[in-house]
Design a protein around this motif. Structure first.
Motif, PDB file in Angstrom:
ATOM      1  N   PHE A   1       0.810  -1.280  -0.004  1.00  0.00           N
ATOM      2  CA  PHE A   1      -0.184  -0.184  -0.013  1.00  0.00           C
ATOM      3  C   PHE A   1       0.718   1.443  -0.022  1.00  0.00           C
ATOM      4  N   ALA A   2       2.118   1.235   0.185  1.00  0.00           N
ATOM      5  CA  ALA A   2       2.928   2.449   0.267  1.00  0.00           C
ATOM      6  C   ALA A   2       4.488   1.914   0.178  1.00  0.00           C
ATOM      7  N   ALA A   3       5.472   3.031  -0.441  1.00  0.00           N
ATOM      8  CA  ALA A   3       6.656   2.669  -0.324  1.00  0.00           C
ATOM      9  C   ALA A   3       7.157   2.860   1.073  1.00  0.00           C
ATOM     10  N   HIS A   4       8.301   2.230   1.230  1.00  0.00           N
ATOM     11  CA  HIS A   4       9.001   2.273   2.614  1.00  0.00           C
ATOM     12  C   HIS A   4      10.374   2.622   2.670  1.00  0.00           C
TER      13      HIS A   4
ATOM     14  N   ALA B   1      -3.317   5.686   2.717  1.00  0.00           N
ATOM     15  CA  ALA B   1      -1.950   5.427   3.490  1.00  0.00           C
ATOM     16  C   ALA B   1      -1.020   6.057   2.545  1.00  0.00           C
ATOM     17  N   GLU B   2      -0.982   5.770   1.349  1.00  0.00           N
ATOM     18  CA  GLU B   2       0.097   6.097   0.567  1.00  0.00           C
ATOM     19  C   GLU B   2       0.361   7.726   0.256  1.00  0.00           C
ATOM     20  N   PRO B   3      -0.948   8.395  -0.091  1.00  0.00           N
ATOM     21  CA  PRO B   3      -0.646   9.732   0.256  1.00  0.00           C
ATOM     22  C   PRO B   3      -0.256  10.521   1.310  1.00  0.00           C
TER      23      PRO B   3
ATOM     24  N   GLN C   1      23.079   5.383  -3.421  1.00  0.00           N
ATOM     25  CA  GLN C   1      22.092   4.558  -3.612  1.00  0.00           C
ATOM     26  C   GLN C   1      21.023   4.271  -2.389  1.00  0.00           C
ATOM     27  N   THR C   2      20.964   5.210  -1.513  1.00  0.00           N
ATOM     28  CA  THR C   2      19.732   5.470  -0.476  1.00  0.00           C
ATOM     29  C   THR C   2      19.058   6.575  -0.934  1.00  0.00           C
ATOM     30  N   PRO C   3      17.728   6.509  -0.350  1.00  0.00           N
ATOM     31  CA  PRO C   3      17.205   5.350   0.363  1.00  0.00           C
ATOM     32  C   PRO C   3      16.994   4.158  -0.140  1.00  0.00           C
ATOM     33  N   VAL C   4      16.982   3.173   0.613  1.00  0.00           N
ATOM     34  CA  VAL C   4      16.691   1.893   0.313  1.00  0.00           C
ATOM     35  C   VAL C   4      15.239   1.675   0.174  1.00  0.00           C
ATOM     36  N   MET C   5      14.618   1.349  -1.008  1.00  0.00           N
ATOM     37  CA  MET C   5      13.098   1.430  -0.999  1.00  0.00           C
ATOM     38  C   MET C   5      12.532  -0.110  -0.597  1.00  0.00           C
ATOM     39  N   ARG C   6      11.635  -0.076   0.174  1.00  0.00           N
ATOM     40  CA  ARG C   6      11.023  -1.529   0.323  1.00  0.00           C
ATOM     41  C   ARG C   6       9.418  -1.185   0.207  1.00  0.00           C
ATOM     42  N   THR C   7       8.401  -1.996   0.663  1.00  0.00           N
ATOM     43  CA  THR C   7       7.110  -1.609   0.498  1.00  0.00           C
ATOM     44  C   THR C   7       6.689  -2.132   1.881  1.00  0.00           C
ATOM     45  N   TRP C   8       5.468  -1.397   2.214  1.00  0.00           N
ATOM     46  CA  TRP C   8       4.508  -1.785   3.565  1.00  0.00           C
ATOM     47  C   TRP C   8       3.550  -2.455   2.924  1.00  0.00           C
ATOM     48  N   ASN C   9       3.248  -3.426   3.499  1.00  0.00           N
ATOM     49  CA  ASN C   9       2.124  -4.367   3.191  1.00  0.00           C
ATOM     50  C   ASN C   9       1.011  -4.602   4.298  1.00  0.00           C
TER      51      ASN C   9
END
Length: 314
Positions: A163-166, A296-298, A264-272
Motif C-alpha cells: 500500500f505504500a513505499a517504505h 495510506a500512500e498519500p 544508492q539510498t534511500p533503500v526502498m521497500r514496501t509496506w504491506n
C-alpha cells in the motif's frame, strides 16, 4: 465443561499469552481477583489445573497447553460468527483488530484515527509487536484481522497487498563527521560504529542485505530491539544507524538527527497489508483495508517529503 463461558475462555487465553494474572487483568480491564476467579471457575469446570503457580511465576500445565488449542479455536469460531452477523449491519459497527510491527506505530495510529472519524461505531483493537515473529503468530492464531508489516510471511498462506513505499536511510548525530559531508560514499561506512536493530527484524534484514550487496562488513557495536533507544544512542554520538524514514520525522524536523546522503539510498521497500487467505474479513476490517489502500500512500508521501526536504526547527 459444558458450563464454561466464553468470558472464561477469553480470560484463560489472555493469561496463557502473557503468563501473568496481573498483566492479563490490565489488558482485559478487569481486577486481578476477577481474573483469578474466572480461571478458577474454568479449572473447576474441567476438573484439571490449567496453570502452575510458583510465587509470581505462572506457566501452563500440560492440560493447559492442550486446552489452549481448543479455547483459541472456539474463540476464533465465535469471532467468525460475530463477523458474519456484522455483515448484515454493515461497516458502521463491530470490532477491528489490527496488528503491526513496531516501526509502523509511527503512522498507523494516525490513519486509524482518521478511519475512526469516518466509522465512529467501529471498536478498534491495536496490537504493536516488537518483531515480525510476534506479528506472524498473531496472524496465525486469528488474533488480528489485518497486519501491517514489511516482509509478508512465506511460512503462512496469506494475502499481502502493498500500500505504500517504505524508504530506509542512514542517520547520524549532527556532530558526527559523516554529517558534514554533502555526499557520503559507500566505502565511508566501512569503519563506522553501527547501532543496529536486532537480528530477525525487518529493518535489520534490509540493512544486512544492502551492506552485503556492496561488500561492506559493518562494525556493529550495539543491537537494540527499539527504534527509540537506537535514536537516542545515535543522538548521543555513539554511532550511525539504518532506520525507517517513517520513524524519524520529529528528530529530523528538530535537527537532533542528520540524514546521511549515502550512495544508492534511500533503500526502498514496501509496506504491506497482510491477512490470512482463509479468513473472511468483517465489514469493519474490509472497510479499513479499503481505507488503507486509498489513503495510506498519500499520507506517507506527504510526510516523507517533509522529512527529506526539512529545515530544522529553530
Amino acid at each position: 465443561m459444558l458450563n464454561a463461558t466464553f468470558r472464561q475462555l477469553r480470560v484463560f487465553c489472555e493469561v496463557a499469552k502473557i503468563l501473568s494474572f496481573a498483566r492479563a487483568a490490565e489488558a482485559l480491564h478487569l481486577s486481578p481477583p476477577a481474573v483469578t476467579m474466572q480461571v478458577k471457575e474454568l479449572e473447576s469446570q474441567l476438573g484439571l489445573p490449567l496453570f502452575e503457580r510458583q510465587g509470581r511465576q505462572v506457566s501452563l500445565t500440560t492440560a493447559g497447553e492442550y486446552f489452549l488449542v481448543y479455547a483459541r479455536r472456539l474463540l476464533a469460531t465465535l469471532k467468525e460468527a460475530d463477523d458474519a452477523m456484522a455483515r448484515f449491519k454493515g461497516a458502521e459497527s463491530g470490532l477491528l483488530s489490527v496488528g503491526l510491527v513496531s516501526t509502523a506505530k509511527y503512522f498507523v495510529p494516525h490513519l486509524l484515527a482518521r478511519f475512526h472519524d469516518e466509522h465512529p461505531g467501529v471498536e478498534v483493537k491495536l496490537s504493536v509487536c516488537q518483531n515480525r515473529e510476534q506479528l506472524v503468530a498473531l496472524l496465525q492464531s486469528g488474533d488480528v484481522d489485518l497486519a501491517v508489516m514489511g516482509r509478508p510471511p512465506k511460512e503462512l498462506a496469506t494475502r499481502a497487498e502493498p500500500f505504500a513505499a517504505h524508504p530506509q536511510v542512514f542517520v547520524a548525530a549532527p556532530t558526527h563527521p559523516l554529517s558534514a559531508l554533502d555526499h557520503v560514499p559507500l566505502e565511508a561506512l566501512a569503519n563506522q560504529r553501527f547501532i543496529a536493530r536486532e537480528a530477525g527484524s525487518g529493518t535489520r534484514k534490509v540493512m544486512d542485505v544492502f551492506l552485503r550487496e556492496h561488500q561492506l562488513a559493518p562494525r556493529i557495536t550495539m543491537e537494540m530491539p527499539s527504534n527509540e533507544t537506537i535514536k537516542q544512542a545515535v543522538i548521543a554520538g555513539m554511532g550511525v544507524s539504518f532506520l525507517s524514514l517513517h520513524t524519524l520525522g520529529l528528530e529530523l524536523r528538530t535537527g537532533v538527527l542528520k540524514l546521511l546522503d549515502v550512495e544508492q539510498t534511500p533503500v526502498m521497500r514496501t509496506w504491506n497489508l497482510v491477512r490470512m487467505q482463509s479468513k473472511l474479513l468483517s465489514p469493519a476490517a474490509e472497510a479499513f483495508r479499503y481505507f488503507m489502500l486509498e489513503h495510506a500512500e498519500p499520507y506517507l508521501l506527504k510526510n516523507d517529503k517533509i522529512a527529506l526536504n526539512h529545515d530544522p526547527l529553530p
